[in-house]
Write a protein that holds these residues in place. Structure first.
Motif, PDB file in Angstrom:
ATOM      1  N   ILE D   2      70.682  66.994  32.000  1.00 24.50           N
ATOM      2  CA  ILE D   2      69.544  66.271  32.552  1.00 24.50           C
ATOM      3  C   ILE D   2      68.378  66.432  31.594  1.00 24.50           C
ATOM      4  O   ILE D   2      68.083  67.549  31.158  1.00 24.50           O
ATOM      5  CB  ILE D   2      69.159  66.863  33.933  1.00 24.50           C
ATOM      6  CG1 ILE D   2      70.335  66.742  34.904  1.00 24.50           C
ATOM      7  CG2 ILE D   2      67.899  66.212  34.481  1.00 24.50           C
ATOM      8  CD1 ILE D   2      70.771  65.330  35.180  1.00 24.50           C
ATOM      9  N   VAL D   4      64.381  65.705  31.151  1.00 22.95           N
ATOM     10  CA  VAL D   4      63.135  65.290  31.780  1.00 22.95           C
ATOM     11  C   VAL D   4      62.151  64.903  30.672  1.00 22.95           C
ATOM     12  O   VAL D   4      61.902  65.701  29.762  1.00 22.95           O
ATOM     13  CB  VAL D   4      62.536  66.428  32.638  1.00 22.95           C
ATOM     14  CG1 VAL D   4      61.274  65.966  33.337  1.00 22.95           C
ATOM     15  CG2 VAL D   4      63.562  66.927  33.651  1.00 22.95           C
ATOM     16  N   LEU D  29      72.372  57.867  31.891  1.00 28.06           N
ATOM     17  CA  LEU D  29      71.784  57.506  33.182  1.00 28.06           C
ATOM     18  C   LEU D  29      70.276  57.430  33.041  1.00 28.06           C
ATOM     19  O   LEU D  29      69.673  58.298  32.403  1.00 28.06           O
ATOM     20  CB  LEU D  29      72.099  58.578  34.214  1.00 28.06           C
ATOM     21  CG  LEU D  29      73.408  58.419  34.944  1.00 28.06           C
ATOM     22  CD1 LEU D  29      73.801  59.740  35.558  1.00 28.06           C
ATOM     23  CD2 LEU D  29      73.265  57.354  36.045  1.00 28.06           C
ATOM     24  N   MET D  31      66.732  57.380  35.197  1.00 23.44           N
ATOM     25  CA  MET D  31      66.197  57.622  36.532  1.00 23.44           C
ATOM     26  C   MET D  31      64.682  57.648  36.468  1.00 23.44           C
ATOM     27  O   MET D  31      64.076  58.697  36.299  1.00 23.44           O
ATOM     28  CB  MET D  31      66.707  58.974  37.057  1.00 23.44           C
ATOM     29  CG  MET D  31      68.213  59.044  37.178  1.00 23.44           C
ATOM     30  SD  MET D  31      68.790  60.742  37.532  1.00 23.44           S
ATOM     31  CE  MET D  31      69.010  61.350  35.851  1.00 23.44           C
ATOM     32  N   GLY D  33      61.255  58.046  37.850  1.00 17.78           N
ATOM     33  CA  GLY D  33      60.622  58.552  39.063  1.00 17.78           C
ATOM     34  C   GLY D  33      59.141  58.252  39.053  1.00 17.78           C
ATOM     35  O   GLY D  33      58.615  57.661  38.095  1.00 17.78           O
ATOM     36  N   SER D  34      58.445  58.674  40.101  1.00 16.83           N
ATOM     37  CA  SER D  34      57.028  58.345  40.187  1.00 16.83           C
ATOM     38  C   SER D  34      56.201  59.195  39.227  1.00 16.83           C
ATOM     39  O   SER D  34      55.188  58.752  38.708  1.00 16.83           O
ATOM     40  CB  SER D  34      56.534  58.550  41.621  1.00 16.83           C
ATOM     41  OG  SER D  34      56.830  59.873  42.028  1.00 16.83           O
ATOM     42  N   GLU D  35      56.627  60.424  38.953  1.00 18.57           N
ATOM     43  CA  GLU D  35      55.827  61.286  38.088  1.00 18.57           C
ATOM     44  C   GLU D  35      56.478  61.541  36.722  1.00 18.57           C
ATOM     45  O   GLU D  35      55.799  61.888  35.774  1.00 18.57           O
ATOM     46  CB  GLU D  35      55.541  62.629  38.779  1.00 18.57           C
ATOM     47  CG  GLU D  35      54.846  62.454  40.126  1.00 18.57           C
ATOM     48  CD  GLU D  35      54.334  63.775  40.715  1.00 18.57           C
ATOM     49  OE1 GLU D  35      53.838  64.623  39.951  1.00 18.57           O
ATOM     50  OE2 GLU D  35      54.435  63.949  41.939  1.00 18.57           O
ATOM     51  N   ARG D  36      57.781  61.375  36.652  1.00 17.52           N
ATOM     52  CA  ARG D  36      58.506  61.647  35.407  1.00 17.52           C
ATOM     53  C   ARG D  36      59.678  60.679  35.307  1.00 17.52           C
ATOM     54  O   ARG D  36      60.269  60.311  36.324  1.00 17.52           O
ATOM     55  CB  ARG D  36      59.116  63.054  35.404  1.00 17.52           C
ATOM     56  CG  ARG D  36      58.160  64.216  35.378  1.00 17.52           C
ATOM     57  CD  ARG D  36      57.599  64.444  33.993  1.00 17.52           C
ATOM     58  NE  ARG D  36      56.822  65.672  33.953  1.00 17.52           N
ATOM     59  CZ  ARG D  36      55.643  65.868  34.555  1.00 17.52           C
ATOM     60  NH1 ARG D  36      55.082  64.914  35.273  1.00 17.52           N
ATOM     61  NH2 ARG D  36      55.025  67.034  34.434  1.00 17.52           N
ATOM     62  N   VAL D  38      63.507  60.610  34.200  1.00 20.22           N
ATOM     63  CA  VAL D  38      64.585  61.568  34.000  1.00 20.22           C
ATOM     64  C   VAL D  38      65.803  60.820  33.456  1.00 20.22           C
ATOM     65  O   VAL D  38      66.134  59.743  33.941  1.00 20.22           O
ATOM     66  CB  VAL D  38      64.934  62.263  35.331  1.00 20.22           C
ATOM     67  CG1 VAL D  38      66.090  63.235  35.143  1.00 20.22           C
ATOM     68  CG2 VAL D  38      63.714  62.990  35.887  1.00 20.22           C
ATOM     69  N   LEU D  42      76.358  62.305  31.310  1.00 25.32           N
ATOM     70  CA  LEU D  42      77.516  62.860  32.009  1.00 25.32           C
ATOM     71  C   LEU D  42      78.729  62.900  31.097  1.00 25.32           C
ATOM     72  O   LEU D  42      79.039  61.935  30.415  1.00 25.32           O
ATOM     73  CB  LEU D  42      77.814  62.034  33.257  1.00 25.32           C
ATOM     74  CG  LEU D  42      76.629  61.919  34.239  1.00 25.32           C
ATOM     75  CD1 LEU D  42      77.022  61.081  35.445  1.00 25.32           C
ATOM     76  CD2 LEU D  42      76.155  63.295  34.673  1.00 25.32           C
TER      77      LEU D  42
END
Lengths: 338, 338, 338, 338
Positions: D2, D4, D29, D31, D33-36, D38, D42
């Motif tokens: 993962i 960030v 992948l 992703m 988000g509202s603050e970061r 990501v 895999l």
């Protein structure tokens, strides 16, 4: 938040967790890999504490994406906070020197030290009335009487004063008579005391615990802001490690690390933070060089006769020498004395 | 006490120190060596604290000869102390199992757990009403209501109960309703709280601080005995180190180390002491093997839904399995369950 | 040396020990106290190692009076040692900056970095050819080829070069081509390697082990001097503690602590010593402020593509900025760049 | 894995990283988000080391999903490995006791100890010929002569023998004459030595470093298996912490932690792991109780006259007592002596 499932987690376990993440208002993500299934939860992950993910038997590990604190972070408030202790601002451009004895012993001696440190450039007077200690055979301080001496000496010399409170009862007394209250290293996670300090509205010097990570120090400060008091100054005062050459190891890396992540001012206490007189001056200079907003220095008229902290106290002449060597370093990093 | 002088210490410094040692009623000794002058002070060196030898500019180091504690030591009291918690004795030949949830959540759930742990062999019920925590966003416990639930459940099942107090106010409530009060790791050096606990006369479970040495744990216990309460049980609950595989590193060497030096009973908390469910049972067995007087075990009906401590709690079935594997080890070291 | 006997030691045990102390040519002392018998041995206590006092069943503790090292101490040699690496002196008034990449990758890139750091004020080129690592999956360095690149680049830019050797075989190659050999943190107590380094006569940069006390670092240096090589520079490079915000905690207190006790020069490595790029510059300034004789800085043309150490490397522009902020601090403490 | 991203990372940074993840054959992948933002990767994330994600200026943190080791893991090989040292199998159902002196001193004394430990139930003879140490003034062992004495004594008593090698040269000698080679704590990350040990094909006792995490111990073992030698036994021998009551803190939690994750056998060394004679027997019992596959015990005919390790060595009678108390604990956990 990223949730790694155990290899033997059944598909229902993943489905159930995703449903619960969605219920909490976060965006769920399903990432089936070859060796592990990974779930994601995007949004304000602090609400996920209620899901107790670590307790789930199918969860291998939980990896937060966001810092666990928010109110103390620079992301929320990018500019430096300045906390006023009496007329002195801690934080911002100025570099503050807070000086005085570990334990207040009598009025004459404190006044002498107050005059000495003021004339040498200190802007805040510190001194212990209620003392934390690890042995029942050590000096516990003058208590309320010491607090009165401190308050009178502050008024007489025109210096704001700060001192520690160890309990909720002491805190009330301290807040009534001092310009800021110190929450000591041994009380960094004493939540009843933190709560009382927050509710008092007083300026708070919050010291890092002896085995507290910087993140835990920020979480303790977060609690204070969360309870409505943002007049918080962080203090690095050394941590406990395997090294035995001094009672504590001063962790100066905490200073730039915190300054990046938090808007709160950061002081360094090289006296308690090393416990050895010979290390105080070099570490005070290093603190200034790496971005601290000030230092706390133990000063005593005659350290060999100090009732506490004598091994780390500077006498008045040594304090003047420290200030003479400190000023050029403060200037070299573009700041000036508060 | 041995006092090593610095190479540059003048003869008068030695003479003056020797005179002060004699004044205090100790036997002074002068040992001039080729590289250092060494002084000795024979007798009860605890009175020398007032001489503040570490602060003396001519003193290089001070080496105590005697342990800094006295009342807790086996030299003073050679036989094992047994501390009664309700009808259960901690210490001596029996091995005690104290079990229950990290946080009390409701009466039905606590009763269910109490019955389960009692029938599996536990003799004392534990459960948290006032919770210590490091984040403002964590569960703080049910408070006074939790304490009432605990007391009622104890009576209903015929088990003595123990729970933690975080402040002097909470301590009064706990002492009124529980059979013993826990002083948590974060409060091991909270002297106002220790003083209140000592004065209450209650049985005290004193937990080792996260970065406290065993000697500091013994000094905190010394304070309790010094204040007149010798109903003290020590608890090893893990310390903080560089290792990140678990929230704490359980220091089992503390058990035989303390048993040699102190008459006080020693329990081990493998739940908080490791923070990982999978390590609890093996460490409980190891605690029994190395001489602990008992263990504290987190038990919850359904750990995945626990409001706190779920990552380390055993469910009822896992607790029963633990007890089945524990009993043979307890017997192998010549003891039996309390 | 002070020897405290156990309470149950018979008088013959004391008599026998005193006789053996006298045989070794030291002055024996007998100090019978009320709770313990204490023995003393005055003189060069290092010879007492053969008496194996700690193993004696009647001995409770042994307290040395003298430091366990001698050749590295200021008592033996009060003035600062200056160790020459090529034409650059480490120690004394000048402050040295040693810069270059964690791992050498190719000749063009190293030359580019060498030019950049030299023009910004660095005086020594560093770069890894043989790399220490903790995972078999990490880059192990270019080996002998990297060493050749380093030597050629040093000659081309007129900079002395330093690099690490991990084994006796590598050491021979390094000594033949570099101006100083680095003994890394993981080899601080690798005595076969230390012996080979001592015998080579080369200048040695001896790094403190990750969990080595300062005293152990001085003992490792003592070994080098004892084997006949006093061209030793000590390097503080961070230690391992409970703190997880960075791979290591830089212990700057080691600098003034060592400078008081030893004549050897002390460098600080804020790159490996913090493992985080953002902390390198503030810690380099702090190192200069507290008395270090220089710093080691990881520099790479494009850290995001570095094969190793990228998380802590500065790019050329960041290194120039560091040097601009470092120079005023170096001057503020009365020194100048080497 | 993962990844960030920092709040200020531009969309291209994410796109570029995703492309590189895909190139490496992993599933990317995204992703947001509202603050970061990501990113996920895999598949077998070990290949991502080459992407140097930590060095990327737009990457805030990298969180691995899989353990960094593979060959040593139970996921790859679920059943316990048994490593043969001569005719004795380490691992599986049996519990092995390896005993002998810290340093071999002479043939008569070693034979006496070998007979004593064998008749008391030990199955493997240990003894130091090449000794690791931290001071140049400590005994370095008899070297090659000690190795010959060990080999002859092993043959005479019919016991397999193990001893430490500190360098590649010593390793060759040890492998030729002993049944297993010890890689000591100070060499756990000495990769040239590990490589030589792996290539020798000998059975290896790999000791945990003084400040090594359990994961790092497993990574060092991974290196040995990766180089083709799976005859590896792990040894917990204490770590360095803030506690000063003993030279090391034995971390028994390492035993169940490793047994869960790795198929390799685990021994415990309570002698070096505590450094204090009084703690050896209780910790040996605790090791057996928590699942260790055996223990290493320092035994010497007359510890007070031992040339090394005397403070932790048991004499023959104390070793017999230990064995008598150990056997019931070994049986209580369902095992028997090897």
């Amino acid at each position: 938040m990223i949730i790694v499932l155990k290899p033997d987690a059944p598909p229902e376990a993943a489905r159930e967790l995703l449903a619960r993440i969605e219920e909490k208002g976060l965006t769920p993500l399903h990432m089936p890999g070859s060796e592990r299934v990974v779930l994601g939860a995007l949004g304000d992950e602090r609400v996920l504490a209620e899901l107790r993910l670590e307790s789930n038997p199918y969860v291998e590990s939980v990896k937060p994406i966001l810092a666990p604190y928010k109110l103390v972070s620079r992301e929320l408030r990018p500019e430096d906070s300045v906390v006023r202790i009496g007329r002195v601002g801690i934080g911002g451009e100025a570099f503050a020197v807070l000086a005085g004895p570990d334990a207040i012993e009598d009025e004459a001696s404190l006044q002498e030290t107050a005059q000495a440190v003021k004339s040498a450039g200190a802007s805040v007077l510190r001194g212990g009335a209620f003392r934390s200690r690890i042995s029942p055979y050590a000096f516990e301080g003058l208590g309320a009487e010491g607090l009165d001496i401190l308050a009178r000496t502050g008024r007489a010399t025109g210096m704001p004063v700060v001192t520690e409170a160890l309990s909720e009862v002491q805190l009330e007394e301290v807040v009534a008579k001092a310009d800021a209250v110190v929450i000591g290293a041994r009380n960094m996670n004493n939540f009843p005391l933190l709560k009382a300090a927050a509710e008092s509205g007083a300026a708070i010097l919050l010291k890092r615990g002896l085995s507290a990570t910087v993140e835990e120090l920020l979480l303790a400060a977060e609690y204070l802001l969360h309870e409505g008091n943002d007049r918080v100054v962080l203090v690095e005062r050394g941590v406990r490690t395997f090294e035995t050459n001094a009672p504590a190891m001063l962790d100066l890396t905490a200073v730039p690390f915190i300054k990046r992540r938090s808007h709160l001012p950061v002081l360094v206490d090289p006296s308690n933070g090393t416990g050895r007189r010979e290390l105080v001056a070099p570490m005070a200079l290093a603190a200034a060089a790496c971005g601290a907003d000030g230092v706390l220095i133990d000063v005593h008229p005659t350290p060999p006769s100090a009732r506490a902290g004598g091994a780390q106290a500077l006498d008045h002449e040594a304090f003047r020498r420290l200030m003479r060597s400190l000023v050029p370093v403060v200037q070299a990093v573009g700041r000036s004395l508060a």
